[in-house]
Every structure is written in C-alpha cells, then in structure tokens.
Design a protein around this motif. Structure first.
Motif, mmCIF file in Angstrom:
data_model
loop_
_atom_site.group_PDB
_atom_site.id
_atom_site.type_symbol
_atom_site.label_atom_id
_atom_site.label_comp_id
_atom_site.label_asym_id
_atom_site.label_seq_id
_atom_site.Cartn_x
_atom_site.Cartn_y
_atom_site.Cartn_z
ATOM 1 N N ALA A 184 0.673 -1.064 0.056
ATOM 2 C CA ALA A 184 -0.164 -0.011 0.088
ATOM 3 C C ALA A 184 0.973 1.184 -0.106
ATOM 4 N N ASP A 185 2.008 0.997 0.538
ATOM 5 C CA ASP A 185 2.862 2.449 0.654
ATOM 6 C C ASP A 185 3.926 2.372 -0.517
ATOM 7 N N VAL A 219 9.322 -1.079 -11.899
ATOM 8 C CA VAL A 219 10.164 -0.630 -10.699
ATOM 9 C C VAL A 219 9.323 -0.090 -9.610
ATOM 10 N N VAL A 220 9.542 -0.763 -8.392
ATOM 11 C CA VAL A 220 8.833 -0.377 -7.285
ATOM 12 C C VAL A 220 9.879 0.019 -6.160
ATOM 13 N N THR A 221 9.364 1.305 -5.513
ATOM 14 C CA THR A 221 9.891 1.689 -4.235
ATOM 15 C C THR A 221 8.921 2.011 -3.413
ATOM 16 N N THR A 225 7.348 4.661 -0.188
ATOM 17 C CA THR A 225 7.344 6.169 -0.291
ATOM 18 C C THR A 225 8.559 6.740 0.678
ATOM 19 N N VAL A 226 9.172 6.090 1.772
ATOM 20 C CA VAL A 226 10.081 6.555 2.441
ATOM 21 C C VAL A 226 11.585 6.646 1.628
ATOM 22 N N SER A 227 11.918 5.647 0.893
ATOM 23 C CA SER A 227 12.911 5.774 -0.032
ATOM 24 C C SER A 227 12.542 6.784 -1.242
ATOM 25 N N MET A 228 11.377 7.008 -1.683
ATOM 26 C CA MET A 228 11.244 7.721 -2.566
ATOM 27 C C MET A 228 11.611 9.315 -2.379
#
Length: 121
Positions: A64-65, A76-78, A80-83
C-alpha cells in the motif's frame, strides 16, 4: 518531516525514470527468470560509506505504501520513504570495464562513493 536529512518533495518530483539500458537489462533478466510479474525493487537504507545505500531486489508484489513506475512493460517499485531520497532520479544500467551494474543517477545526492552504491545528501 521528522528526518532532518529527508528531502522535501512534491507530487511533480516524486518519480523515478528508467534509462533505455535499464529497461533492456530488466527485460532480459525477467525473461531469464520466466516470471513476467517480477518487478525490480529499489530501496534506500542507512549505511554504506556515504550515509545511505541503494538496495536492488526482485519482488512480485507491491504494498500500500509503494510507488510503481513502468516503462515498456518493465516495472520498478519503491516505498514512499525511499522515494523521499530518490525523487527525480533515473535508474540506469552500466556495462563498462569496472563491471555491469544498476546505477541511480540521483539529483538529490550531494556526494557518492566510488562504487556508486552509497550516497549522502
């Protein structure tokens, strides 16, 4: 923000682009694995010789985040904190004399180490 090193981002900058070479390499790797639902997960965590380090792993699910970025069928997935630290970056694949590796061209990094897997802001 509670993290004093976090970068203020807005929706316009919360994207991660993929270079032609990254797309081509990911397509080959996914075909070799025989799992078309694979996504490359890019993370940022504390550590490395410059303060933060990139992590790369394959995943079949997003949470979900998570934010998912797609180009030419490659995802590619990341999280929200890494974003917060990846915003506006480009994922590239480099194949040169030093070796072959994924590289993040990160406009938020003020410096990076020689190996290219860690950075500081």
């Amino acid at each position: 923000m509670s993290d004093p090193f976090a970068i203020e981002t807005d929706e316009a900058t919360r994207h991660l682009s993929l270079s032609d070479s990254a797309v081509a390499r990911l397509n080959r790797l996914i075909k070799q694995e025989g799992k078309p639902d694979l996504m490359l997960r890019v993370t940022v965590s504390g550590g490395g010789c410059s303060g933060y380090q990139y992590g790369f792993d394959f995943d079949t699910k997003s949470g979900a985040d998570d934010l998912v970025f797609e180009r030419d069928g490659v995802r590619v997935v990341t999280d929200t904190v890494s974003m917060d630290l990846l915003a506006g970056s480009e994922l590239d694949y480099v194949d040169d004399l030093v070796g072959a590796y994924f590289k993040v061209n990160n406009p938020n990094a003020s410096s990076s180490c020689g190996c290219g897997t860690s950075f500081s802001v």
